[in-house]
Design an enzyme around this catalytic site. Structure first.
Site, PDB file in Angstrom:
ATOM      1  N   GLY A   8       0.778  -1.230   0.000  1.00 24.43           N
ATOM      2  CA  GLY A   8       0.000   0.000   0.000  1.00 24.43           C
ATOM      3  C   GLY A   8       0.808   1.277   0.000  1.00 24.43           C
ATOM      4  N   GLY A  10       3.217   1.671  -2.277  1.00 28.22           N
ATOM      5  CA  GLY A  10       3.696   1.778  -3.648  1.00 28.22           C
ATOM      6  C   GLY A  10       2.823   2.695  -4.484  1.00 28.22           C
ATOM      7  N   GLY A  13      -0.890   0.985  -5.058  1.00 33.92           N
ATOM      8  CA  GLY A  13      -1.471   0.695  -3.761  1.00 33.92           C
ATOM      9  C   GLY A  13      -1.781   1.944  -2.963  1.00 33.92           C
ATOM     10  N   THR A  98       8.663 -13.155  -3.917  1.00 34.18           N
ATOM     11  CA  THR A  98       7.630 -12.210  -3.485  1.00 34.18           C
ATOM     12  C   THR A  98       6.294 -12.475  -4.158  1.00 34.18           C
ATOM     13  OG1 THR A  98       9.250 -10.470  -3.019  1.00 34.18           O
ATOM     14  CG2 THR A  98       6.977  -9.777  -3.418  1.00 34.18           C
ATOM     15  N   THR A 123      -1.746  -8.153 -13.931  1.00 33.84           N
ATOM     16  CA  THR A 123      -1.292  -7.370 -15.077  1.00 33.84           C
ATOM     17  C   THR A 123      -1.678  -8.028 -16.390  1.00 33.84           C
ATOM     18  OG1 THR A 123       0.726  -6.633 -16.237  1.00 33.84           O
ATOM     19  CG2 THR A 123       0.915  -8.577 -14.844  1.00 33.84           C
ATOM     20  N   ASP A 124      -1.817  -7.217 -17.428  1.00 31.49           N
ATOM     21  CA  ASP A 124      -2.085  -7.762 -18.759  1.00 31.49           C
ATOM     22  C   ASP A 124      -0.894  -8.536 -19.306  1.00 31.49           C
ATOM     23  OD1 ASP A 124      -0.395  -5.608 -19.227  1.00 31.49           O
ATOM     24  OD2 ASP A 124      -1.677  -4.640 -20.718  1.00 31.49           O
ATOM     25  N   GLU A 125       0.289  -8.355 -18.714  1.00 33.31           N
ATOM     26  CA  GLU A 125       1.482  -9.021 -19.225  1.00 33.31           C
ATOM     27  C   GLU A 125       1.428 -10.539 -19.095  1.00 33.31           C
ATOM     28  OE1 GLU A 125       5.303  -7.104 -18.477  1.00 33.31           O
ATOM     29  OE2 GLU A 125       4.209  -5.415 -17.618  1.00 33.31           O
ATOM     30  N   TYR A 147       9.014 -11.770 -14.598  1.00 31.36           N
ATOM     31  CA  TYR A 147       8.008 -10.984 -13.870  1.00 31.36           C
ATOM     32  C   TYR A 147       6.602 -11.450 -14.213  1.00 31.36           C
ATOM     33  CZ  TYR A 147       4.525  -7.342 -13.359  1.00 31.36           C
ATOM     34  OH  TYR A 147       3.353  -6.675 -13.094  1.00 31.36           O
ATOM     35  N   ALA A 149       5.604 -14.135 -15.667  1.00 35.00           N
ATOM     36  CA  ALA A 149       5.387 -15.545 -15.326  1.00 35.00           C
ATOM     37  C   ALA A 149       5.066 -15.692 -13.844  1.00 35.00           C
ATOM     38  CB  ALA A 149       6.623 -16.368 -15.688  1.00 35.00           C
ATOM     39  N   LYS A 151       3.635 -13.440 -11.967  1.00 36.78           N
ATOM     40  CA  LYS A 151       2.275 -12.923 -11.745  1.00 36.78           C
ATOM     41  C   LYS A 151       1.239 -13.925 -12.238  1.00 36.78           C
ATOM     42  CE  LYS A 151       1.064  -9.493 -10.334  1.00 36.78           C
ATOM     43  NZ  LYS A 151       0.708  -9.065  -8.947  1.00 36.78           N
ATOM     44  N   ASN A 176      -0.897  -0.779 -18.851  1.00 38.53           N
ATOM     45  CA  ASN A 176       0.167   0.064 -18.293  1.00 38.53           C
ATOM     46  C   ASN A 176      -0.400   1.276 -17.565  1.00 38.53           C
ATOM     47  OD1 ASN A 176       1.766  -1.694 -19.943  1.00 38.53           O
ATOM     48  ND2 ASN A 176       3.336  -0.103 -20.025  1.00 38.53           N
ATOM     49  N   TYR A 204      13.885   1.708 -26.275  1.00 35.04           N
ATOM     50  CA  TYR A 204      14.199   0.355 -26.727  1.00 35.04           C
ATOM     51  C   TYR A 204      13.932   0.186 -28.222  1.00 35.04           C
ATOM     52  CZ  TYR A 204      14.785  -1.780 -22.072  1.00 35.04           C
ATOM     53  OH  TYR A 204      15.232  -2.136 -20.845  1.00 35.04           O
TER      54      TYR A 204
END
Length: 324
Positions: A8, A10, A13, A98, A123-125, A147, A149, A151, A176, A204
């Site tokens: 919370g 972050g 949060g 985590t 996440t949509d990822e 990351y 994976a 989630k 995002n 990138y």
């Protein structure tokens, strides 16, 4: 309602906690946050004196701490996560620990204490990359990074807890996010703060990667709707409705601070870099009445203005200074 909010302090949060306590004067919110590099307790300063607010510094992977803060809660809203893709590529261990182990520790405690609802913020990822169309909630998971994976694994643990134990769970998957208080390692605040400091920004590849952008306040509006009215055992996509290439986003940020393209440094593309994310969020719109309120141009301008006016918040974070 008594709510435990992990992570919370972050970016997302803390926005949720501020919104919830502001709109619910009689609410009780316990924030559990380890205050790692991206957790800033100052993000919660505006609600620190709310009579229903309590902050506990602790790790979601610590069974004893989690057990203590979960007792007596009506709901858990689980934000706490390692979330930076680049960091996960260079070292996946903390992400698995985590995001996967921490989620299971929370689920175990929620089962013991018979918490009424467990909301997993994802996440949509987890869906991977999509060249055409948009992902529905039924789309197969195909994460590309450690990351995403981790989630995806956490999402499946949460949903399995519903199927095995009948726990009241819901999962949200967002696009995002951008907005105030975002740690300056993510692209929007990184680019804004670099440009304000007269530094170059790293783009990138050729910048063709496309993301759907969602203001953090709209994201938290969606989470609130799911927490209150989402169907148990269901997943809800939360989108922003604005797909923008990284190249175009860079141009918008350059314009916002009055900088030219000579401030852009093209760097080698990220390993496994997903080309396009796009969510179909018709389910949350039709079932729960969700609608984003922040037009992207307006929200981005306000975000640039916030970082311009908030050097005292982000400068210590970029220089590695300690923050409480």
């Amino acid at each position: 309602m008594r709510i435990l909010v992990t992570g919370g302090a972050g970016f997302i949060g803390s926005e949720f906690v501020r919104r919830w306590l502001t709109s619910e004067p009689t609410a009780h919110v316990t924030v559990l946050d380890k205050l790692t590099y991206s957790g800033v307790e100052e993000n919660l300063a505006s609600v620190a004196r709310h009579p229903g607010y309590r902050f506990v510094r602790g790790d979601v992977c610590d069974p004893d701490v989690v057990d203590q803060v979960t007792a007596g809660q009506d709901a858990v809203v689980h934000f706490a996560a390692e979330s930076h893709v680049d960091r996960s590529i260079t070292g996946a261990g903390p992400f698995v620990h985590t995001n996967v182990v921490g989620t299971q520790v929370l689920l175990d405690a929620a089962l013991r204490h018979r918490v009424g609802r467990f909301l997993q913020v994802s996440t949509d990822e987890v869906y991977g990359s999509i060249s055409e169309g948009s992902w529905t909630e039924e789309w197969p998971l195909a994460p590309s990074s450690p990351y995403s994976a981790s989630k995806a694994a956490a999402d499946l643990l949460v949903l399995a807890c519903h199927r095995t134990h009948g726990m009241d769970v819901v999962v949200t998957r967002c696009t995002n996010n951008y907005g105030p208080h975002q740690f300056p390692e993510k692209v929007v605040p990184l680019f804004i703060t670099n440009l304000l400091d007269g530094k170059n920004v790293p783009l990138y590849g050729d910048g063709r990667h496309i993301r759907d952008w969602l203001h953090v306040s709209d994201h938290c509006q969606g989470i609130e709707l799911v927490l209150r009215g989402g169907r148990s055992g269901e997943v809800y996509n939360i989108g922003g409705g604005t797909e923008v290439s990284n190249h175009k986003l860079t141009g918008l940020l350059l314009d916002a601070v009055g900088a030219d393209w000579d401030r852009v440094t093209y760097v080698a593309d990220r390993k496994g870099h997903d080309l396009r994310y796009s969510l179909d969020d018709s389910k949350i719109r039709e079932q729960l009445g969700y609608a984003p309120r922040f037009p992207f141009a307006e929200g981005l301008a306000a975000t640039v203005a916030w970082y311009r006016d908030s050097r005292s918040w982000w400068e210590p974070l970029k220089t590695g200074g300690a923050r409480g």
